[in-house]
Design a protein around this motif. Structure first.
Motif, PDB file in Angstrom:
ATOM      1  N   MET A  41       0.840  -1.175   0.000  1.00  0.00           N
ATOM      2  CA  MET A  41       0.000   0.000   0.000  1.00  0.00           C
ATOM      3  C   MET A  41       0.887   1.242   0.000  1.00  0.00           C
ATOM      4  O   MET A  41       1.878   1.308   0.701  1.00  0.00           O
ATOM      5  N   PHE A  42       0.499   2.218  -0.817  1.00  0.00           N
ATOM      6  CA  PHE A  42       1.258   3.456  -0.952  1.00  0.00           C
ATOM      7  C   PHE A  42       0.808   4.453   0.107  1.00  0.00           C
ATOM      8  O   PHE A  42      -0.372   4.715   0.265  1.00  0.00           O
ATOM      9  N   PHE A  43       1.776   5.018   0.815  1.00  0.00           N
ATOM     10  CA  PHE A  43       1.474   6.026   1.823  1.00  0.00           C
ATOM     11  C   PHE A  43       2.201   7.307   1.452  1.00  0.00           C
ATOM     12  O   PHE A  43       3.407   7.311   1.259  1.00  0.00           O
ATOM     13  N   CYS A  44       1.474   8.380   1.354  1.00  0.00           N
ATOM     14  CA  CYS A  44       2.060   9.671   1.024  1.00  0.00           C
ATOM     15  C   CYS A  44       2.000  10.572   2.257  1.00  0.00           C
ATOM     16  O   CYS A  44       0.912  10.898   2.733  1.00  0.00           O
ATOM     17  N   PRO A  45       3.154  10.987   2.776  1.00  0.00           N
ATOM     18  CA  PRO A  45       3.161  11.808   3.982  1.00  0.00           C
ATOM     19  C   PRO A  45       2.752  13.264   3.741  1.00  0.00           C
ATOM     20  O   PRO A  45       2.565  14.013   4.685  1.00  0.00           O
ATOM     21  N   VAL A  46       2.609  13.660   2.486  1.00  0.00           N
ATOM     22  CA  VAL A  46       2.267  15.040   2.164  1.00  0.00           C
ATOM     23  C   VAL A  46       0.743  15.167   2.086  1.00  0.00           C
ATOM     24  O   VAL A  46       0.065  14.333   1.508  1.00  0.00           O
ATOM     25  N   ALA A  67      -3.688  19.371   1.006  1.00  0.00           N
ATOM     26  CA  ALA A  67      -3.585  20.834   0.942  1.00  0.00           C
ATOM     27  C   ALA A  67      -2.280  21.268   0.267  1.00  0.00           C
ATOM     28  O   ALA A  67      -2.253  22.250  -0.478  1.00  0.00           O
ATOM     29  N   TYR A  68      -1.224  20.507   0.511  1.00  0.00           N
ATOM     30  CA  TYR A  68       0.065  20.806  -0.116  1.00  0.00           C
ATOM     31  C   TYR A  68      -0.054  20.709  -1.637  1.00  0.00           C
ATOM     32  O   TYR A  68       0.397  21.585  -2.365  1.00  0.00           O
ATOM     33  N   TYR A  69      -0.681  19.641  -2.109  1.00  0.00           N
ATOM     34  CA  TYR A  69      -0.833  19.459  -3.549  1.00  0.00           C
ATOM     35  C   TYR A  69      -1.754  20.518  -4.153  1.00  0.00           C
ATOM     36  O   TYR A  69      -1.520  20.981  -5.262  1.00  0.00           O
ATOM     37  N   GLU A  70      -2.778  20.902  -3.433  1.00  0.00           N
ATOM     38  CA  GLU A  70      -3.670  21.966  -3.906  1.00  0.00           C
ATOM     39  C   GLU A  70      -2.905  23.282  -4.026  1.00  0.00           C
ATOM     40  O   GLU A  70      -3.058  24.015  -4.995  1.00  0.00           O
TER      41      GLU A  70
END
Length: 65
Positions: free
Chosen positions: A1-6, A9-12
């Motif tokens: 499973m992929f976990f993204c710590p970001v 809101a950061y991507y927005e």
């Protein structure tokens, strides 16, 4: 499973920044082409696009603060 710590809101925020930069680049290209071709219409569009881009960027900065 992929976990993204970001966060989302950061991507927005990055998406909005990229949109502002692209809008600014388009305005710069229009202004340059307008100067080279002596096209007053393109120059006027570029001048109108710059405040719009700056306003969007200020709005995004306020949202992120």
């Amino acid at each position: 499973m992929f976990f993204c710590p970001v966060s989302k809101a950061y991507y927005e925020r990055k998406r909005r920044e990229a949109k502002c930069l692209a809008n600014e680049a388009i305005g710069n290209v229009k202004q340059g082409v307008g100067k080279v071709t002596d096209n007053d219409k393109l120059r006027a569009e570029a001048k109108a696009q710059k405040p719009e881009s700056e306003a969007q960027q200020a709005k995004d900065d306020d949202r992120d603060a």
